[in-house]
Design a protein around this motif. Structure first.
Motif, PDB file in Angstrom:
ATOM      1  N   UNK A   1       0.827  -1.215   0.000  1.00 54.38           N
ATOM      2  CA  UNK A   1       0.000   0.000   0.000  1.00 54.38           C
ATOM      3  C   UNK A   1       0.855   1.257   0.000  1.00 54.38           C
ATOM      4  N   UNK A   2       0.301   2.251  -0.612  1.00 55.30           N
ATOM      5  CA  UNK A   2       0.993   3.530  -0.594  1.00 55.30           C
ATOM      6  C   UNK A   2      -0.044   4.634  -0.723  1.00 55.30           C
ATOM      7  N   UNK A   3       0.212   5.781  -0.137  1.00 51.96           N
ATOM      8  CA  UNK A   3      -0.733   6.880  -0.338  1.00 51.96           C
ATOM      9  C   UNK A   3      -0.020   7.968  -1.128  1.00 51.96           C
ATOM     10  N   UNK A   4      -0.328   8.003  -2.421  1.00 47.91           N
ATOM     11  CA  UNK A   4       0.385   8.944  -3.295  1.00 47.91           C
ATOM     12  C   UNK A   4      -0.551   9.978  -3.864  1.00 47.91           C
ATOM     13  N   UNK A   5      -1.841   9.775  -3.637  1.00 45.42           N
ATOM     14  CA  UNK A   5      -2.837  10.615  -4.286  1.00 45.42           C
ATOM     15  C   UNK A   5      -4.110  10.558  -3.448  1.00 45.42           C
ATOM     16  N   UNK A   6      -4.589  11.705  -3.002  1.00 47.96           N
ATOM     17  CA  UNK A   6      -5.755  11.724  -2.111  1.00 47.96           C
ATOM     18  C   UNK A   6      -6.840  12.611  -2.694  1.00 47.96           C
ATOM     19  N   UNK A   7      -8.092  12.179  -2.538  1.00 46.67           N
ATOM     20  CA  UNK A   7      -9.226  13.049  -2.869  1.00 46.67           C
ATOM     21  C   UNK A   7      -9.963  13.365  -1.568  1.00 46.67           C
ATOM     22  N   UNK A   8     -10.194  14.654  -1.326  1.00 45.85           N
ATOM     23  CA  UNK A   8     -10.973  15.073  -0.157  1.00 45.85           C
ATOM     24  C   UNK A   8     -12.295  15.631  -0.690  1.00 45.85           C
ATOM     25  N   UNK A   9     -13.406  15.095  -0.209  1.00 42.18           N
ATOM     26  CA  UNK A   9     -14.713  15.572  -0.692  1.00 42.18           C
ATOM     27  C   UNK A   9     -15.355  16.439   0.397  1.00 42.18           C
ATOM     28  N   UNK A  10     -15.691  17.657   0.010  1.00 39.45           N
ATOM     29  CA  UNK A  10     -16.188  18.646   0.985  1.00 39.45           C
ATOM     30  C   UNK A  10     -15.059  19.601   1.298  1.00 39.45           C
ATOM     31  N   UNK A  11     -15.206  20.866   0.850  1.00 41.39           N
ATOM     32  CA  UNK A  11     -14.073  21.790   1.010  1.00 41.39           C
ATOM     33  C   UNK A  11     -14.380  22.867   2.044  1.00 41.39           C
ATOM     34  N   UNK A  12     -15.141  22.485   3.098  1.00 46.67           N
ATOM     35  CA  UNK A  12     -15.428  23.426   4.178  1.00 46.67           C
ATOM     36  C   UNK A  12     -14.242  23.531   5.126  1.00 46.67           C
ATOM     37  N   UNK A  13     -14.532  23.903   6.376  1.00 43.69           N
ATOM     38  CA  UNK A  13     -13.479  24.084   7.380  1.00 43.69           C
ATOM     39  C   UNK A  13     -12.550  22.877   7.431  1.00 43.69           C
ATOM     40  N   UNK A  14     -13.148  21.683   7.550  1.00 45.21           N
ATOM     41  CA  UNK A  14     -12.313  20.510   7.789  1.00 45.21           C
ATOM     42  C   UNK A  14     -11.684  19.977   6.512  1.00 45.21           C
ATOM     43  N   UNK A  15     -12.462  19.915   5.439  1.00 49.12           N
ATOM     44  CA  UNK A  15     -11.914  19.397   4.178  1.00 49.12           C
ATOM     45  C   UNK A  15     -10.726  20.225   3.731  1.00 49.12           C
ATOM     46  N   UNK A  16     -10.847  21.557   3.833  1.00 48.20           N
ATOM     47  CA  UNK A  16      -9.715  22.369   3.366  1.00 48.20           C
ATOM     48  C   UNK A  16      -8.528  22.236   4.324  1.00 48.20           C
ATOM     49  N   UNK A  17      -8.806  22.084   5.614  1.00 46.47           N
ATOM     50  CA  UNK A  17      -7.701  21.878   6.573  1.00 46.47           C
ATOM     51  C   UNK A  17      -6.960  20.581   6.290  1.00 46.47           C
ATOM     52  N   UNK A  18      -7.709  19.541   5.973  1.00 49.72           N
ATOM     53  CA  UNK A  18      -7.080  18.232   5.697  1.00 49.72           C
ATOM     54  C   UNK A  18      -6.280  18.318   4.386  1.00 49.72           C
ATOM     55  N   UNK A  19      -6.874  18.960   3.372  1.00 49.30           N
ATOM     56  CA  UNK A  19      -6.171  19.106   2.091  1.00 49.30           C
ATOM     57  C   UNK A  19      -4.871  19.895   2.294  1.00 49.30           C
ATOM     58  N   UNK A  20      -4.933  20.949   3.097  1.00 47.00           N
ATOM     59  CA  UNK A  20      -3.728  21.754   3.339  1.00 47.00           C
ATOM     60  C   UNK A  20      -2.647  20.923   4.027  1.00 47.00           C
ATOM     61  N   UNK A  21      -3.051  20.075   4.969  1.00 48.08           N
ATOM     62  CA  UNK A  21      -2.052  19.270   5.685  1.00 48.08           C
ATOM     63  C   UNK A  21      -1.448  18.219   4.755  1.00 48.08           C
TER      64      UNK A  21
END
Ligand code: NAI
Length: 742
Positions: A1-21
């Motif tokens: 397993x590897x995490x090389x590419x992530x999709x975050x659905x929902x770009x509110x407070x939490x989605x954007x925070x997770x995407x930024x991290x």
């Protein structure tokens, strides 16, 4: 397993925070929302956020945006799909259905829900999807909050969950605690209960909101926002939704019900748009009187606002729970009532919610920034004291057991949620050598550790003493508390200033300088491993050690001019020396003094190691890492790697142009004064800084030693501290936490 590419659905407070991290971890991420405009706007907000969600703003394009209609095919390429849409089960269910059809096998799906049980989220999923689905509950703001709760159940592929845990620990820098599928998991179950107890007891016991926040705050090792301040910060309406969900999920026998009933005042605040800081205000609000901003607090009895009052508690700076709950006044009664209820509630959750009580403490530390969790509080109070203080205390099984066993040392290991060798664990194993009031010194393996332990780790004579003594061996300077060091203890300096005891201040600053010099030139390696604030004096310690291993969320800089002083612990000199090593400085002897004049004069700060580099607050030889828990082991490895070849640096020689560069600096000041960017006292401070950076009464052919530079710093500092305007600024900053501009 590897995490090389992530999709975050929902770009509110939490989605954007997770995407930024994820962006901070250099993982390409796509942020999807209902419309691309929404996720595009979220991306802009990430870029502009303060404090910044990004460690390195130039990486913003690692975040791709789109919408769930046109760009859903991207889900098919993702190794991890994070759902962070609104807390509505119908929306989440239909999204999972869509994800199931699009995702590749072997990918992981997770939800960021804070209130919906895993079994409800996954009830419509195929067995295959259920295996790959868990809750990843991040805290807001994602970059800065250490906790990530992963909620998994037996149906999960255990290997995958463990892989995700390690990825989030290593790459996203989180303290990952695996939880069972129980309401509120660990952090919110205890944290929200604690907030509700603090609120309902304040109402019952007739405390004002300022009094409650003054107790349920620093004296209990809790951030100074307290309870009502925290309510305003989170959003009073959001808290009401969270409570409703707890009431729905928890059996009526759970004492959570006692503290989570609707409060008329809270209901009316929400109805009137007083939802907290994001609304018109909340329990506190800013109001304008005669053009002046005034902080107001609500009266819990009549719902009227009036000017907020500062509460004087006459409490020692050091947290002492036993003293606090033993006070014979309303504050002591309130503290006892709140602490005892929190301890009883947390311990009632063992073993059904978790058998690892230690994880509850860690969740409170990482998710709510408490210094100690309920079980550590119990350990500190002592089981006998806790049980016997109050005849009406109803013991639960956990408390009964340790009371009957008379087990005052029940605690055991700390931080069992991670396999890393953390400072928290090492502190339990290491020998504590010297315990002065401002720092602890531990001996461990082949090195020493110094940890400051004052409020915000501000520095005084004793802090320096500890460092000086510990430099007889390889040394790591590191902190478990929030801040590495907010700088010199200004209260300590002001106490001398009030008595006009300039000699004592001189003695302290000289001691500070000579300690930093010792750190620099001792035969042993000194590694500073800071996290949180490393400002002023804290920065001077850091910048005069051999190496820095820093957390990526560190804030660095020399901010002394903001209180009318200049850095005099070697910071001015050290920054000058760093800039003198540049190509530009080799060609123009006035380049470095002017550059540092600008950096220190404006009190510039950097909010990450990436931002610190262009200022030369950190250098290429230094390291930065995402996971705070790894700071100690990386610093230790560095010592082991370098120790055999290490020899202290040669003392620098400064050749500065004196008057020549000073005149250039004065021209800059005149311009700033005319533009009203700097005022009278600012000029005084800047002139003292200019005097030091120009080498004083010198010329380019003269050689100045490091001690000469230390002497110039000291002289300027003493001149400035003697000025009333500087003292006024310091007093203002001590009272408000902000700089005074005049
Ligand atoms: P939010 O309201 O800030 O953002 C939700 C986003 O989801 C919005 O941008 C909305 O347009 C989007 N959305 C709605 N339906 C969608 C759909 N079908 N497809 C794609 N996007 C859709 O919400 P927030 O606060 O970010 O919360 C998200 C999740 O995180 C919730 O489950 C919440 O319980 C949880 N959570 C929230 C925390 C917080 O402090 N706000 C803390 C921890 C968890």
């Amino acid at each position: 397993m590897n995490i090389k590419n992530v999709v975050v659905i929902g770009s509110g407070t939490m989605g954007s925070g997770i995407a930024a991290q994820l962006c901070n971890a250099n993982v390409p991420v796509t942020l999807l929302d209902l419309k691309t405009e929404i996720s595009e706007k979220a991306k802009k907000k990430i870029f502009e956020s303060r404090p910044p969600l990004l460690i390195d703003k130039s990486k913003i394009d690692n975040i791709n945006v789109g919408n769930i209609e046109d760009n859903f095919d991207l889900v098919g390429e993702a190794d991890w799909i994070v759902e962070a849409v609104v807390e509505r089960i119908d929306i989440k269910h239909s999204l999972y259905d869509k994800i199931s059809k699009a995702r590749k096998s072997n990918s992981i799906i997770s939800s960021n829900t804070s209130t919906i049980p895993l079994k409800v989220l996954s009830e419509k999923m195929s067995p295959e999807d259920k295996k790959d689905f868990c809750i990843t509950h991040f805290f807001n703001p994602v970059r800065y909050m250490g906790l990530l709760e992963i909620v998994s159940e037996e149906v999960n592929d255990a290997k995958k969950i463990n892989f995700l845990k390690i990825f989030c620990e290593e790459n996203l820098g989180k303290g990952v605690i695996i939880c069972k599928d129980t309401p509120g998991f660990l952090g919110n179950r205890v944290g929200v209960y604690a907030m509700q107890v603090a609120m309902t007891e304040a109402i019952k016991m007739n405390l004002s909101i300022e009094e409650a926040d003054a107790i349920f705050g620093r004296p209990m090792g809790i951030p100074k926002t307290g309870v009502f301040g925290l309510y305003d910060l989170i959003g009073i309406d959001l808290m009401a939704d969270v409570l409703k969900s707890f009431l729905k999920e928890l059996p009526s026998s759970d004492v959570f019900h006692e503290v989570a009933q609707e409060i008329p005042l809270v209901k009316s605040l929400i109805q009137n748009g007083y939802t907290g800081r994001k609304g018109k205000g909340g329990f506190y609000r800013m109001n304008k009187h005669d053009g002046k901003k005034i902080l107001e607090a609500i009266n819990l009895k009549n719902n009227q606002y009036s000017q907020s009052k500062k509460i004087e508690l006459d409490i020692d700076e050091k947290i002492n729970l036993k003293d606090l709950v033993s006070r014979n006044d309303k504050y002591g009664n309130y503290a006892w009532s709140v602490i005892s209820k929190i301890i009883l509630y947390a311990s009632s959750l063992i073993p059904n919610v978790t058998k690892d009580y230690n994880n509850i403490d860690e969740a409170m530390r990482l998710g709510f920034n408490w210094a100690k969790g309920p079980f550590e509080m119990l350990q500190e109070l002592g089981i006998k004291f806790f049980v016997e203080k109050d005849n009406n205390l109803k013991m639960n099984n956990f408390i009964k057991k340790i009371y009957n066993e008379k087990n005052d040392n029940f605690y055991g290991q700390r931080q069992i949620y991670t396999n890393l060798e953390t400072l928290g664990k090492v502190k339990q194993l290491a020998k504590v050598k010297n315990d002065n009031k401002s720092a602890l010194t531990y001996t461990y393996k082949n090195y020493k550790i110094v940890e400051f332990n004052t409020k915000a780790n501000t520095l005084d004579y004793d802090s320096m003493d500890a460092l000086k003594k510990a430099s007889d061996q390889n040394l790591i300077i590191i902190n478990e508390g929030m801040q590495f060091s907010a700088g010199v203890n200004l209260n300590y300096v002001m106490d001398f200033a009030k008595e006009k005891n300039w000699k004592a201040i001189e003695k302290f600053i000289h001691h500070f300088q000579m300690t930093c010099k010792k750190l620099k030139y001792s035969d042993n390696l000194v590694v500073t491993a800071p996290s949180g604030l490393a400002l002023g004096g804290g920065f001077e310690v850091m910048v005069q050690s051999d190496y820095v291993v820093s957390h990526t969320n560190i804030v660095t800089g020399l901010v002394e001019t903001l209180v009318g002083l200049i850095p005099a612990g070697g910071g001015t000199k050290q920054m000058l020396w760093r800039w003198m090593q540049t190509q530009e400085a080799k060609q123009d002897p006035d380049f470095a003094p002017q550059k540092v004049f600008d950096i220190i004069g404006y009190g510039k700060t950097a909010s990450s190691p990436v931002e610190a580099m262009p200022f030369k607050f950190m250098l290429d030889k230094d390291k930065s890492i995402m996971n705070r828990n790894k700071l100690l082991s990386v610093a230790e490895n560095l010592i082991n790697e370098k120790k055999n070849s290490y020899s202290p640096p040669k003392e620098p020689i400064f050749k500065l142009s004196g008057n020549q560069v000073r005149d250039k600096m004065y021209l800059t000041l005149e311009k700033l004064f005319k533009e009203k960017k700097i005022f009278d006292h600012g000029i005084e401070v800047a002139k003292q800084l200019a005097f030091v950076l120009s080498g004083g009464n010198t010329n380019i052919n003269k050689e100045l030693s490091e001690d000469d530079m230390y002497a110039l710093e000291l002289e300027a500092f003493i001149k400035l501290i003697q000025m009333e305007k500087t003292q006024e600024r310091i007093k203002y900053t001590l009272a408000t936490g902000k700089p005074l501009v005049n």
